[in-house]
Design a protein around this motif. Structure first.
Motif, PDB file in Angstrom:
ATOM      1  N   MET A  73       1.007  -1.182  -0.051  1.00 19.14           N
ATOM      2  CA  MET A  73      -0.088   0.052  -0.403  1.00 19.14           C
ATOM      3  C   MET A  73       0.778   0.653  -0.160  1.00 19.14           C
ATOM      4  O   MET A  73       0.405   1.672  -0.454  1.00 19.14           O
ATOM      5  CB  MET A  73      -0.952   0.055   1.030  1.00 19.14           C
ATOM      6  CG  MET A  73      -2.055  -0.937   1.574  1.00 19.14           C
ATOM      7  SD  MET A  73      -3.643  -1.002  -0.061  1.00 19.14           S
ATOM      8  CE  MET A  73      -2.311  -2.474  -1.406  1.00 19.14           C
ATOM      9  N   TYR A  74       2.132   1.240   0.178  1.00 29.75           N
ATOM     10  CA  TYR A  74       3.246   2.209   0.595  1.00 29.75           C
ATOM     11  C   TYR A  74       3.551   2.180  -0.871  1.00 29.75           C
ATOM     12  O   TYR A  74       3.750   3.351  -1.527  1.00 29.75           O
ATOM     13  CB  TYR A  74       4.039   1.954   1.271  1.00 29.75           C
ATOM     14  CG  TYR A  74       5.159   3.498   1.780  1.00 29.75           C
ATOM     15  CD1 TYR A  74       5.047   4.235   2.128  1.00 29.75           C
ATOM     16  CD2 TYR A  74       6.487   2.757   1.335  1.00 29.75           C
ATOM     17  CE1 TYR A  74       6.324   4.978   2.604  1.00 29.75           C
ATOM     18  CE2 TYR A  74       7.525   3.037   1.244  1.00 29.75           C
ATOM     19  CZ  TYR A  74       7.576   4.595   1.654  1.00 29.75           C
ATOM     20  OH  TYR A  74       8.444   4.878   1.649  1.00 29.75           O
ATOM     21  N   GLN A  75       3.902   0.838  -1.627  1.00 29.00           N
ATOM     22  CA  GLN A  75       4.166   1.287  -2.672  1.00 29.00           C
ATOM     23  C   GLN A  75       3.443   1.912  -3.941  1.00 29.00           C
ATOM     24  O   GLN A  75       3.564   2.580  -5.257  1.00 29.00           O
ATOM     25  CB  GLN A  75       4.877  -0.408  -2.711  1.00 29.00           C
ATOM     26  CG  GLN A  75       5.355  -0.345  -2.588  1.00 29.00           C
ATOM     27  CD  GLN A  75       7.629   0.151  -2.992  1.00 29.00           C
ATOM     28  OE1 GLN A  75       7.283  -0.002  -4.149  1.00 29.00           O
ATOM     29  NE2 GLN A  75       8.318   0.006  -2.270  1.00 29.00           N
ATOM     30  N   LEU A  76       1.867   1.351  -3.393  1.00 29.16           N
ATOM     31  CA  LEU A  76       0.686   1.607  -4.249  1.00 29.16           C
ATOM     32  C   LEU A  76       0.824   3.335  -4.635  1.00 29.16           C
ATOM     33  O   LEU A  76       0.435   4.220  -5.627  1.00 29.16           O
ATOM     34  CB  LEU A  76      -0.537   1.401  -3.379  1.00 29.16           C
ATOM     35  CG  LEU A  76      -1.925   1.693  -4.458  1.00 29.16           C
ATOM     36  CD1 LEU A  76      -1.447   1.819  -5.864  1.00 29.16           C
ATOM     37  CD2 LEU A  76      -2.717   0.709  -3.549  1.00 29.16           C
ATOM     38  N   THR A  77       1.193   4.057  -3.382  1.00 29.78           N
ATOM     39  CA  THR A  77       0.904   6.027  -2.841  1.00 29.78           C
ATOM     40  C   THR A  77       2.305   6.391  -3.114  1.00 29.78           C
ATOM     41  O   THR A  77       2.273   7.376  -3.548  1.00 29.78           O
ATOM     42  CB  THR A  77      -0.064   6.111  -1.847  1.00 29.78           C
ATOM     43  OG1 THR A  77       0.638   5.062  -0.949  1.00 29.78           O
ATOM     44  CG2 THR A  77      -1.088   5.116  -2.229  1.00 29.78           C
ATOM     45  N   PHE A  78       3.149   5.579  -2.108  1.00 28.90           N
ATOM     46  CA  PHE A  78       4.736   7.181  -2.290  1.00 28.90           C
ATOM     47  C   PHE A  78       5.330   6.836  -3.571  1.00 28.90           C
ATOM     48  O   PHE A  78       5.754   5.846  -3.745  1.00 28.90           O
ATOM     49  CB  PHE A  78       5.145   6.300  -0.701  1.00 28.90           C
ATOM     50  CG  PHE A  78       4.076   7.491  -0.008  1.00 28.90           C
ATOM     51  CD1 PHE A  78       4.590   8.851   0.693  1.00 28.90           C
ATOM     52  CD2 PHE A  78       3.084   6.565   0.697  1.00 28.90           C
ATOM     53  CE1 PHE A  78       3.139   9.381   2.113  1.00 28.90           C
ATOM     54  CE2 PHE A  78       2.031   6.843   2.334  1.00 28.90           C
ATOM     55  CZ  PHE A  78       2.827   8.582   2.339  1.00 28.90           C
ATOM     56  N   PRO A  79       6.036   7.701  -3.535  1.00 36.96           N
ATOM     57  CA  PRO A  79       7.478   7.568  -4.560  1.00 36.96           C
ATOM     58  C   PRO A  79       8.312   7.158  -4.355  1.00 36.96           C
ATOM     59  O   PRO A  79       8.830   7.456  -2.849  1.00 36.96           O
ATOM     60  CB  PRO A  79       7.200   9.754  -4.694  1.00 36.96           C
ATOM     61  CG  PRO A  79       6.784   9.628  -3.829  1.00 36.96           C
ATOM     62  CD  PRO A  79       6.124   9.356  -3.205  1.00 36.96           C
ATOM     63  N   GLN A  80       8.783   6.389  -5.303  1.00 37.54           N
ATOM     64  CA  GLN A  80      10.068   6.240  -4.253  1.00 37.54           C
ATOM     65  C   GLN A  80      10.512   6.236  -5.629  1.00 37.54           C
ATOM     66  O   GLN A  80      11.315   6.740  -6.869  1.00 37.54           O
ATOM     67  CB  GLN A  80      10.058   4.087  -5.007  1.00 37.54           C
ATOM     68  CG  GLN A  80       9.082   3.539  -4.249  1.00 37.54           C
ATOM     69  CD  GLN A  80       9.238   3.610  -2.527  1.00 37.54           C
ATOM     70  OE1 GLN A  80      10.244   3.948  -2.389  1.00 37.54           O
ATOM     71  NE2 GLN A  80       7.994   4.135  -1.640  1.00 37.54           N
ATOM     72  N   ARG A  81      12.334   6.492  -5.139  1.00 38.21           N
ATOM     73  CA  ARG A  81      13.544   6.552  -6.301  1.00 38.21           C
ATOM     74  C   ARG A  81      14.201   6.311  -7.370  1.00 38.21           C
ATOM     75  O   ARG A  81      13.291   6.604  -8.084  1.00 38.21           O
ATOM     76  CB  ARG A  81      14.675   6.746  -5.271  1.00 38.21           C
ATOM     77  CG  ARG A  81      16.167   6.574  -6.018  1.00 38.21           C
ATOM     78  CD  ARG A  81      17.450   6.717  -5.519  1.00 38.21           C
ATOM     79  NE  ARG A  81      18.519   7.030  -6.351  1.00 38.21           N
ATOM     80  CZ  ARG A  81      19.462   7.712  -5.723  1.00 38.21           C
ATOM     81  NH1 ARG A  81      19.860   8.259  -4.763  1.00 38.21           N
ATOM     82  NH2 ARG A  81      20.434   7.843  -7.313  1.00 38.21           N
ATOM     83  N   ALA A  82      13.764   4.218  -7.463  1.00 42.94           N
ATOM     84  CA  ALA A  82      13.950   3.733  -8.869  1.00 42.94           C
ATOM     85  C   ALA A  82      12.666   3.673  -9.526  1.00 42.94           C
ATOM     86  O   ALA A  82      12.920   3.805 -10.721  1.00 42.94           O
ATOM     87  CB  ALA A  82      14.066   2.466  -7.761  1.00 42.94           C
ATOM     88  N   MET A  83      11.447   5.055  -9.006  1.00 44.29           N
ATOM     89  CA  MET A  83      10.370   4.890 -10.697  1.00 44.29           C
ATOM     90  C   MET A  83      10.820   6.030 -11.368  1.00 44.29           C
ATOM     91  O   MET A  83       9.916   5.824 -12.116  1.00 44.29           O
ATOM     92  CB  MET A  83       9.484   5.596  -9.955  1.00 44.29           C
ATOM     93  CG  MET A  83       8.686   4.731  -8.691  1.00 44.29           C
ATOM     94  SD  MET A  83       7.068   5.432  -7.792  1.00 44.29           S
ATOM     95  CE  MET A  83       6.516   3.826  -6.542  1.00 44.29           C
ATOM     96  N   LEU A  84      12.611   6.155 -11.441  1.00 42.70           N
ATOM     97  CA  LEU A  84      12.721   6.967 -12.303  1.00 42.70           C
ATOM     98  C   LEU A  84      13.857   7.077 -12.397  1.00 42.70           C
ATOM     99  O   LEU A  84      14.872   6.045 -12.683  1.00 42.70           O
ATOM    100  CB  LEU A  84      13.198   8.868 -11.904  1.00 42.70           C
ATOM    101  CG  LEU A  84      11.874   9.545 -11.333  1.00 42.70           C
ATOM    102  CD1 LEU A  84      11.918  11.346 -11.428  1.00 42.70           C
ATOM    103  CD2 LEU A  84      10.978   9.530 -12.858  1.00 42.70           C
ATOM    104  N   PRO A  85      14.071   6.949 -13.655  1.00 43.84           N
ATOM    105  CA  PRO A  85      15.371   6.627 -14.802  1.00 43.84           C
ATOM    106  C   PRO A  85      16.471   7.087 -13.691  1.00 43.84           C
ATOM    107  O   PRO A  85      16.116   8.229 -14.010  1.00 43.84           O
ATOM    108  CB  PRO A  85      15.650   7.003 -15.436  1.00 43.84           C
ATOM    109  CG  PRO A  85      14.275   6.964 -16.778  1.00 43.84           C
ATOM    110  CD  PRO A  85      13.204   7.636 -15.063  1.00 43.84           C
TER     111      PRO A  85
END
Ligand SMILES: *Cc1c(COP(=O)(O)O)cnc(C)c1O
Ligand code: SF4
Length: 454
Positions: A73-85
């Motif tokens: 649920m955290y991954q679903l809503t909170f931005p993570q560094r590896a989401m960007l190249p």
């Protein structure tokens, strides 16, 4: 009233009120203060490019903060560094660390967003329909004969944003990416002219962010005789996850239930196309109450969601998700494959893996739970389902079929692609058996040419 009782009531009331947090409020989310300085900086960087929005219910009742960062649920809503190249992350990080002005950051953000394939599958160009007088009807998409998609202007946001959302571009203010209309008359006019349409699918964003009175202005007129051909009204929503209070305790929740009742009484099939990535979304008291309340008035709930690395790439989690749904009276409908847009590198899975997850989940259920079709790619030519992996005369192949085709004649026609372990989307596949192209390709290319795409 006793003081402690009073304070409990107040607290309860406070919890029911919708409170939202966006990038500028990151520092006010107390749960984040337990995370490292670095993690919080990374969130700031990522959310300058990708949309971020979360509400108190998600923070307090859905996320398990003891399980962060792996909590789905955290991954679903909170931005993570590896989401960007990495290069994008670095560029934005140094802008924020340095002395870039807010305007500079905005310009850089826009530039970087453009590199994240903000509008996949030529949707704007190819599917916006025209009235008989030739006017385009903005806010509608008519791709498959029997179903019209409608994007009401007031419904183009959500109670929270999913980190993987393929509609992310419209949430970061790119006006020309928005597919909305506020013109009820144009929508009704188009539907009256198209007797072949049986389904209206109201979508967004999340149309359930709209006040009931706005939704009613679009939907009540459909009970008139000129709309007899519109048999089914579907509403695509993630509100059962992000704000189930919409159906239970919001000021106009009862009005909403009454609207559903009127539509059903007039003979419409009303369905919520609910988006559930993970069983945890169904596992709160308020979610259970909401599901029960809409089901009691006769609304069907069908469920759909993409299969995603870092959130639900696990057959057991899907089996439990579908099992709990069936138990609550929800009908599993689609398992989607994530589109190639936004943070897709972070979430993407090879096609063969999506198929294994589907298969190994479905095997755990009775036939009642096997109504979910998939895994499905909603691609330019149509909705393509991976039916399986087979070996035919010594060649390993993907067995595919259209669940929906831009040409209705393609529907349920099986076809074969050479097996490819790294393929993540239809574009990565080549026909099997040495054939030059898939059966639909010439016709599809002609359709694109005609619409002026590519
Ligand atoms: C998925 C989809 C629909 C609905 O298809 P069903 O198979 O009827 O659920 C309609 N229009 C578009 C553009 C879609 O992607
Ligand atoms: S609720 Fe749907 S439209 Fe909204 S962010 Fe999530 S996936 Fe996107």
């Amino acid at each position: 009233m006793d003081e402690t009782v009073l304070s409990e009531v107040l607290q309860d009331d406070e919890r029911r009120r919708f409170k939202v947090y966006t990038q500028k409020d990151l520092d006010t989310i107390v749960q984040l203060q337990a995370l490292s300085e670095e993690t919080r900086f990374e969130m700031r960087v990522v959310s300058s490019i990708l949309p971020f929005r979360v509400n108190r219910y998600v923070i307090e009742e859905l996320i398990d903060w003891n399980a962060v960062p792996d909590d789905p649920m955290y991954q679903l809503t909170f931005p993570q560094r590896a989401m960007l190249p990495e290069h994008m992350f670095e560029q934005m990080a140094s802008a924020i660390r340095g002395d870039a002005t807010r305007a500079d950051i905005q310009i850089l953000a826009q530039k970087l967003r453009a590199q994240l394939n903000p509008h996949p599958a030529g949707q704007l160009e190819m599917n916006v329909p025209k009235r008989e007088d030739g006017d385009r009807v903005n806010g509608l998409q008519h791709k498959y004969r029997e179903t019209v998609l409608f994007f009401p202007g007031q419904g183009q946001t959500c109670h929270s944003y999913c980190t993987f959302c393929f509609r992310w571009a419209q949430f970061v203010g790119d006006k020309d990416l928005r597919m909305a209309t506020t013109e009820a008359a144009a929508v009704h006019g188009y539907l009256a002219e198209h007797r072949e349409v049986s389904d209206l699918l109201v979508t967004g964003g999340d149309p359930m962010v709209m006040k009931t009175k706005h939704l009613a202005a679009y939907l009540d007129p459909l009970t008139a005789p000129e709309f007899d051909h519109i048999k089914t009204i579907r509403i695509g929503t993630k509100s059962l996850t992000f704000w189930p209070h919409r159906f239970v305790t919001d000021d106009d929740a009862s009005e909403l239930i009454n609207l559903f009742a009127r539509l059903i009484k007039a003979g419409k099939h009303v369905a919520l196309m609910a988006h559930f990535n993970h069983w945890r979304e169904l596992d709160t008291d308020i979610a259970r109450s909401a599901i029960e309340r809409v089901r009691r008035v006769g609304v069907e709930i069908r469920s759909q969601a993409p299969v995603l690395a870092n959130i639900n790439d696990d057959p057991d989690a899907w089996a439990k998700n579908w099992e709990m749904q069936v138990n609550a009276g929800i009908i599993p409908y689609y398992m989607f494959i994530e589109r190639d847009t936004g943070a897709s590198n972070y979430f993407e899975l090879p096609l063969y893996r999506t198929y294994e997850i589907y298969r190994d989940a479905i095997r755990q259920l009775s036939g009642i739970g096997r109504t979910a079709r998939g895994p499905v790619m909603s691609a330019g030519p149509g909705k393509v389902e991976i039916q399986g992996v087979a070996e035919i005369h010594g060649e390993k192949v993907f067995v595919l079929r259209f669940l929906q085709g831009r040409n209705p004649q393609w529907t349920h026609r099986p076809f074969f692609a050479a097996y490819n372990e790294t393929a993540v989307w239809l574009d990565d596949l080549k026909p099997a058996f040495g054939e030059k192209e898939f059966f639909f390709e010439q016709e599809y290319t002609a359709m694109c040419d005609q619409a002026g795409v590519m």
